[in-house]
Design an enzyme around this catalytic site. Structure first.
Site, PDB file in Angstrom:
ATOM      1  CB  SER A 263      -0.929   0.010   1.217  1.00 46.09           C
ATOM      2  OG  SER A 263      -1.816  -1.078   1.182  1.00 46.09           O
TER       3      SER A 263
ATOM      4  N   GLY B 194      -5.499  -4.446  -8.240  1.00 53.08           N
ATOM      5  CA  GLY B 194      -6.611  -3.523  -8.042  1.00 53.08           C
ATOM      6  C   GLY B 194      -6.173  -2.136  -7.624  1.00 53.08           C
TER       7      GLY B 194
ATOM      8  CB  SER C 285     -12.667   0.749  -2.512  1.00 50.15           C
ATOM      9  OG  SER C 285     -11.262   0.633  -2.447  1.00 50.15           O
ATOM     10  CB  SER C 286      -9.868   3.695   1.477  1.00 49.12           C
ATOM     11  OG  SER C 286      -8.999   2.579   1.340  1.00 49.12           O
TER      12      SER C 286
ATOM     13  CG  ASP D 297      -6.872  -5.655   2.677  1.00 39.88           C
ATOM     14  OD1 ASP D 297      -7.888  -6.021   2.068  1.00 39.88           O
ATOM     15  OD2 ASP D 297      -6.086  -4.802   2.237  1.00 39.88           O
TER      16      ASP D 297
ATOM     17  NE  ARG E   4      -9.369 -10.638  -0.544  1.00 42.24           N
ATOM     18  CZ  ARG E   4      -8.457  -9.689  -0.414  1.00 42.24           C
ATOM     19  NH1 ARG E   4      -8.621  -8.740   0.494  1.00 42.24           N
ATOM     20  NH2 ARG E   4      -7.382  -9.679  -1.174  1.00 42.24           N
TER      21      ARG E   4
ATOM     22  NE  ARG F 273      -4.736  -8.594   1.587  1.00 40.14           N
ATOM     23  CZ  ARG F 273      -3.477  -8.208   1.739  1.00 40.14           C
ATOM     24  NH1 ARG F 273      -2.606  -9.014   2.316  1.00 40.14           N
ATOM     25  NH2 ARG F 273      -3.074  -7.011   1.333  1.00 40.14           N
TER      26      ARG F 273
END
Length: 409
Positions: A24, A70, A145-146, A292, A323, A366
């Site tokens: 990130s 993404g 989404s941030s 996450d 997910r 993940r």
């Protein structure tokens, strides 16, 4: 690549692992360095996503393929829109063409960007003709989404008049927004975040700056999971981390105390220590600011034989896979009593764990890494295990360092 995992014979572990820089932070830093070339970056992530981001930023025309990345899709949408003279088609994997981009595109169009959809309305691929953007006011739904929000904030200092961004409704993933603002401030950009209004002021040039990327807390989560499932007295040291982190997933240090894992901060490192604290039979957590790590926590609870009710998970539906559905399917195969909604997950306590179950990973890094700690409790198989390269290419080698037996089938 299909791997068979068996946990270490000595389940009281003691070792030190060095983890690559945060994906990130790396992707944000890479974009800022593209806008302000006198920025240098240290400890950059060696992940596929960071490499794809770096590659994409060097392209001025033609097709930019970011595969499964993404974050790169959202950040590059903002970047190319604000770069006059650049003319690209931004695309990715089949799953990427199913992940919505419309909210970000609409916001950028409001500011004056020229973006069109190549195939399906609201989804990649998108054609972007870079513009000199002068408008400086836009609003976004706050529960998205941030990464949409950060995409706008990262390009804001490079816009003629900066940006005033209004967030409408309850804000999701505040730590990721603060991470972006923190990096902007680190390079000398003036920002403010009061109530629902974020302001980023324009800045033509920044002083020569070195951004040192902290190691990835999301990657650390898997070692928290291993430590939670290990014997009391286990100590796993991870580097390089700091107590005052920009990363939202650093909340792991607090959350995992309920699973008997104490976090001891040292000089650029953390040591995870398993205590003999009794874990509650049922645990409730709101992960709206750190979605996450939901997969890791769900697997930890199942491995410990305790239940959990996790909420704030609405953004998991549009990740590399859905997910929530993926967790439902894979944990059920292992014997979990699990139920999910569009924004929550519930597991009931159970002590039975099925052996040699093949975990499908759904092109989601993940999924592979969150389930791996279960090898402390049972043998399992991980399908398409190479997917970890998206964020943590060294993951399987680091598990071998902890004496996990990992064999390719």
């Amino acid at each position: 690549m299909k791997l068979h995992l068996t946990g270490p014979s000595n389940t009281k572990l003691n070792d030190t692992i060095t983890i690559t820089g945060s994906k990130s932070e790396s992707n944000r830093s890479l974009l800022l360095a593209a806008l302000f070339p006198n920025i240098t970056i240290e400890n950059i992530s060696n992940s596929d996503d960071a490499q794809l981001m770096a590659k994409g930023l060097k392209i001025s025309e033609g097709t930019v393929d970011i595969h499964h990345a993404g974050t790169a899709m959202r950040f590059l949408t903002g970047y190319f829109s604000s770069q006059e003279g650049k003319d690209v088609v931004l695309t990715g994997s089949k799953r990427m063409t199913e992940r919505p981009i419309e909210i970000l595109v609409d916001a950028l169009r409001t500011l004056g960007a020229e973006i069109s959809y190549v195939q399906d309305e609201g989804y990649p691929p998108i054609k972007i003709k870079g513009q000199h953007i002068v408008k400086d006011k836009v609003s976004l739904p706050a529960n998205v989404s941030s990464q949409y929000i950060s995409s706008l904030l990262l390009i804001a200092p490079n816009l003629k008049n900066g940006l005033e961004l209004e967030l409408v409704g309850k804000i999701t993933s505040v730590p990721y927004i603060k991470m972006t603002l923190g990096l902007l401030e680190e390079i000398g950009v003036e920002t403010s975040f009061e109530g629902s209004l974020i302001k980023v002021f324009p800045k033509a040039k920044v002083l020569p700056t070195t951004l040192v990327v902290e190691s990835d807390w999301s990657s650390a989560s898997y070692f928290y999971g291993i430590c939670a499932l290990a014997e009391p007295g286990t100590e796993i040291t991870l580097s390089a981390y700091k107590k005052e982190s920009l990363q939202g997933d650093s909340v792991l240090a607090d959350i995992y105390t309920i699973f008997g894992v104490e976090t001891i901060f040292g000089e650029n490192k953390v040591t995870l220590k398993k205590t003999d604290k009794k874990v509650l039979a049922q645990n409730e957590l709101d992960l709206v600011n750190a979605p996450d790590i939901a997969q890791t926590i769900a697997v930890t609870c199942f491995g410990l034989g305790v239940g959990c009710h996790l909420i704030g998970l609405h953004t998991l539906k549009i990740k590399e896979t859905d997910r929530l559905e993926a967790l439902d399917v894979e944990l059920s195969k292992l014997g979990a009593n699990i139920s999910v909604t569009n924004k929550s997950l519930t597991i009931l306590p159970t002590t039975e764990i099925n052996a040699d179950v093949a975990i499908d990973t759904y092109n989601d890094h993940r999924m592979a890494m969150a389930f791996a700690p279960l090898a402390m409790k049972t043998t399992l198989i991980v399908n398409d295990a190479e997917v970890v390269s998206k964020s943590y290419p060294d993951f399987w080698n680091d598990l071998k360092q902890l004496d996990f037996s990992i064999k390719e089938l």
